[in-house]
Design a protein around this motif. Structure first.
Motif, mmCIF file in Angstrom:
data_model
loop_
_atom_site.group_PDB
_atom_site.id
_atom_site.type_symbol
_atom_site.label_atom_id
_atom_site.label_comp_id
_atom_site.label_asym_id
_atom_site.label_seq_id
_atom_site.Cartn_x
_atom_site.Cartn_y
_atom_site.Cartn_z
ATOM 1 N N ARG A 270 -11.525 52.336 -22.369
ATOM 2 C CA ARG A 270 -11.727 53.771 -22.173
ATOM 3 C C ARG A 270 -10.915 54.326 -21.010
ATOM 4 N N LEU A 271 -10.060 53.516 -20.403
ATOM 5 C CA LEU A 271 -9.387 53.923 -19.176
ATOM 6 C C LEU A 271 -7.903 54.223 -19.382
ATOM 7 N N MET A 272 -7.429 55.215 -18.642
ATOM 8 C CA MET A 272 -6.010 55.527 -18.499
ATOM 9 C C MET A 272 -5.738 55.699 -17.011
ATOM 10 N N VAL A 273 -4.462 55.613 -16.614
ATOM 11 C CA VAL A 273 -4.119 55.780 -15.201
ATOM 12 C C VAL A 273 -3.024 56.823 -15.038
ATOM 13 N N ASP A 274 -2.991 57.396 -13.832
ATOM 14 C CA ASP A 274 -2.004 58.399 -13.442
ATOM 15 C C ASP A 274 -1.592 58.067 -12.011
ATOM 16 N N PRO A 275 -0.293 57.851 -11.740
ATOM 17 C CA PRO A 275 0.118 57.478 -10.379
ATOM 18 C C PRO A 275 -0.006 58.600 -9.367
ATOM 19 N N GLY A 276 -0.255 59.823 -9.806
ATOM 20 C CA GLY A 276 -0.531 60.915 -8.860
ATOM 21 C C GLY A 276 0.703 61.416 -8.129
ATOM 22 N N ILE A 277 1.724 61.801 -8.867
ATOM 23 C CA ILE A 277 2.930 62.336 -8.247
ATOM 24 C C ILE A 277 2.576 63.593 -7.447
ATOM 25 N N GLY A 278 2.989 63.603 -6.176
ATOM 26 C CA GLY A 278 2.735 64.758 -5.318
ATOM 27 C C GLY A 278 1.407 64.746 -4.598
ATOM 28 N N PHE A 279 0.566 63.785 -4.879
ATOM 29 C CA PHE A 279 -0.745 63.713 -4.237
ATOM 30 C C PHE A 279 -0.708 62.685 -3.101
ATOM 31 N N GLY A 280 -0.357 63.156 -1.914
ATOM 32 C CA GLY A 280 -0.255 62.260 -0.773
ATOM 33 C C GLY A 280 1.014 61.430 -0.816
ATOM 34 N N LYS A 281 2.122 62.068 -1.194
ATOM 35 C CA LYS A 281 3.400 61.362 -1.325
ATOM 36 C C LYS A 281 4.539 62.291 -0.944
ATOM 37 N N THR A 282 5.517 61.759 -0.215
ATOM 38 C CA THR A 282 6.713 62.515 0.116
ATOM 39 C C THR A 282 7.658 62.539 -1.088
ATOM 40 N N VAL A 283 8.763 63.259 -0.954
ATOM 41 C CA VAL A 283 9.759 63.279 -2.029
ATOM 42 C C VAL A 283 10.237 61.864 -2.318
ATOM 43 N N ARG A 284 10.550 61.101 -1.278
ATOM 44 C CA ARG A 284 11.032 59.729 -1.489
ATOM 45 C C ARG A 284 9.965 58.875 -2.164
ATOM 46 N N HIS A 285 8.710 59.024 -1.742
ATOM 47 C CA HIS A 285 7.628 58.279 -2.388
ATOM 48 C C HIS A 285 7.576 58.610 -3.880
ATOM 49 N N ASN A 286 7.652 59.901 -4.209
ATOM 50 C CA ASN A 286 7.593 60.303 -5.613
ATOM 51 C C ASN A 286 8.719 59.676 -6.420
ATOM 52 N N LEU A 287 9.919 59.668 -5.873
ATOM 53 C CA LEU A 287 11.057 59.092 -6.584
ATOM 54 C C LEU A 287 10.876 57.593 -6.775
ATOM 55 N N ASP A 288 10.402 56.904 -5.744
ATOM 56 C CA ASP A 288 10.173 55.457 -5.862
ATOM 57 C C ASP A 288 9.114 55.156 -6.918
ATOM 58 N N VAL A 289 8.072 55.977 -6.964
ATOM 59 C CA VAL A 289 7.005 55.752 -7.944
ATOM 60 C C VAL A 289 7.517 56.023 -9.359
ATOM 61 N N ILE A 290 8.230 57.116 -9.558
ATOM 62 C CA ILE A 290 8.739 57.421 -10.897
ATOM 63 C C ILE A 290 9.686 56.324 -11.363
ATOM 64 N N ASN A 291 10.572 55.879 -10.490
ATOM 65 C CA ASN A 291 11.487 54.796 -10.865
ATOM 66 C C ASN A 291 10.747 53.492 -11.151
ATOM 67 N N GLY A 292 9.551 53.343 -10.599
ATOM 68 C CA GLY A 292 8.785 52.114 -10.789
ATOM 69 C C GLY A 292 7.664 52.209 -11.801
ATOM 70 N N LEU A 293 7.637 53.287 -12.605
ATOM 71 C CA LEU A 293 6.533 53.490 -13.548
ATOM 72 C C LEU A 293 6.368 52.329 -14.516
ATOM 73 N N GLY A 294 7.464 51.667 -14.874
ATOM 74 C CA GLY A 294 7.359 50.538 -15.798
ATOM 75 C C GLY A 294 6.440 49.454 -15.291
ATOM 76 N N ALA A 295 6.418 49.257 -13.970
ATOM 77 C CA ALA A 295 5.583 48.199 -13.394
ATOM 78 C C ALA A 295 4.095 48.485 -13.560
ATOM 79 N N LEU A 296 3.721 49.753 -13.634
ATOM 80 C CA LEU A 296 2.302 50.100 -13.729
ATOM 81 C C LEU A 296 1.717 49.768 -15.095
ATOM 82 N N HIS A 297 2.559 49.451 -16.066
ATOM 83 C CA HIS A 297 2.034 49.016 -17.360
ATOM 84 C C HIS A 297 1.367 47.645 -17.261
ATOM 85 N N SER A 298 1.629 46.920 -16.169
ATOM 86 C CA SER A 298 0.933 45.645 -15.965
ATOM 87 C C SER A 298 -0.567 45.836 -15.769
ATOM 88 N N LEU A 299 -0.995 47.075 -15.549
ATOM 89 C CA LEU A 299 -2.428 47.370 -15.458
ATOM 90 C C LEU A 299 -3.100 47.246 -16.822
#
Length: 376
Positions: A270-299
């Motif tokens: 019943r669960l889905m996840v959202d990395p929360g772009i812009g929620f407590g993240k700088t521009v660089r953080h957002n870019l690093d997270v978006i580029n790393g979205l593939g890794a979050l599928h390990s969840l």
């Protein structure tokens, strides 16, 4: 990596390197979708801190994993299975058809607030919100996300009763359309009222941590839940947020939230996840997270991405106001789809649906061509 001993808090972060449209070996599929990878950046974590890193080709994986410590091998195999397996359909209470993840979905945003960062309260009136929601359905939205509390940077909390009064009539009205409805709230009483009014999904920016009752309410319902990562609250989250390793920290935090949900009786299915772009993240953080979205599928659960009209788009461009960030929103959203994201949460539904359909057509054509070439 092979000499690294298993730590009590050891975990693997598996980041696919340059995912691409594939058909067959030597690629592995990314979350069961049309995109796959031939190389994997494997990071061993102690807690959320990297302690070893190695890039491995898919062809080398069998030999590479054979030398892992048994405890690490079990964790690695578990994460690799989660990374590559397709996401099964998700049951939606009150609906005969489940939510399927065989194609990208578009979630349209209905802000029933006077102070939204993106639309400035244009749909805070019930009739206007209902008309807007129907327009998003007509434009091709698969899901509508209805919220009555702005969570833009600096926003103050809204009284629960006021939030309920804003969204319940809108949910009741849109429920008659037959659309899949999500309620965007972090308050347990609002979740209860929204579900009773006809909402199907709970979308909580705090991942069920803001309200002490939220986890129990979500677990007791049949509703799917979207767990989002945020650092701090809307009032404080953009006050110079700091991470040592942003992608690893988000991954481990979401992993722990999934475990907490399962312990409370809220099953992973019943669960889905959202990395929360812009929620407590700088521009660089957002870019690093978006580029790393593939890794979050390990969840091992479906992934939602919300980049629509976000501030980082203006920061990378000409500081356009929120309403003038369509191009950047589409670019970031399509990048997410190329990294296996299953749902895009957007303001501009018609344009996003068009872009997604073109991307799907290109993907289908490319996969078919690869299959024909492979058969020659």
């Amino acid at each position: 990596m092979k000499d690294a001993s298993a730590c009590q808090d050891s975990e693997f972060l598996l980041k696919p390197v340059a995912p691409a449209l594939v058909a067959g070996a030597p690629f592995l599929p990314l979350a069961g979708g049309p995109y796959g990878f031939s190389r994997l950046l494997v990071t061993l974590l102690d807690g959320d801190a990297p302690v070893a890193m190695e890039q491995v080709s898919v062809g080398q994986l069998a030999e590479w994993r054979a030398d892992l410590d048994p405890a690490l091998l079990e964790k690695f195999d578990s994460r690799l299975t989660a990374l590559t397996a397709p996401r099964p359909p998700m049951t939606i209470p009150g609906r005969a058809m489940p939510l399927g993840f065989g194609r990208p979905m578009v979630m349209g945003i209905v802000n029933v607030t006077p102070d939204s960062f993106s639309d400035g309260g244009r749909f805070s009136d019930v009739d206007a919100a209902l008309a807007h929601g129907q327009a998003l359905i007509d434009a091709g939205a698969d899901i509508l996300d209805i919220g009555g509390e702005s969570t833009r940077p600096g926003a103050k909390p809204v009284w629960e009763e006021e939030e309920r009064q804003r969204i319940v009539p809108v949910i009741e009205g849109l429920a008659k359309s037959g659309a899949v409805l999500s309620v965007d709230t972090r308050k347990a009483s609002v979740m209860e009222a929204a579900l009773e009014a006809g909402a199907h999904i709970i979308n909580d920016i705090s991942a069920l941590t803001y309200d002490d009752r939220a986890l129990a309410v979500a677990a007791a319902s049949d509703a799917p839940v979207i767990l989002m990562h945020a650092k701090g609250t809307p009032q404080t989250m953009q006050d110079a947020p700091v991470y040592d390793h942003v992608l690893a920290e988000i991954y481990i935090w979401l992993l722990h939230r999934i475990a907490a949900c399962e312990a409370a009786g809220l099953g992973r299915e019943r669960l889905m996840v959202d990395p929360g772009i812009g929620f407590g993240k700088t521009v660089r953080h957002n870019l690093d997270v978006i580029n790393g979205l593939g890794a979050l599928h390990s969840l091992g659960v479906p992934q939602l991405l919300g980049v629509s009209r976000k501030r980082f788009i203006g920061a990378l461009s000409a500081e356009e106001p929120a309403g003038d960030r369509l191009g950047g929103s589409l670019a970031a959203g399509l990048a997410g789809l190329g990294l296996g994201v299953q749902i895009l949460r957007v303001h501009d539904v018609r344009e996003t649906v068009q872009a997604v359909r073109v991307l799907q057509g290109l993907a289908a054509s490319a996969v078919m061509e690869q299959g024909i070439d492979a058969g020659r």
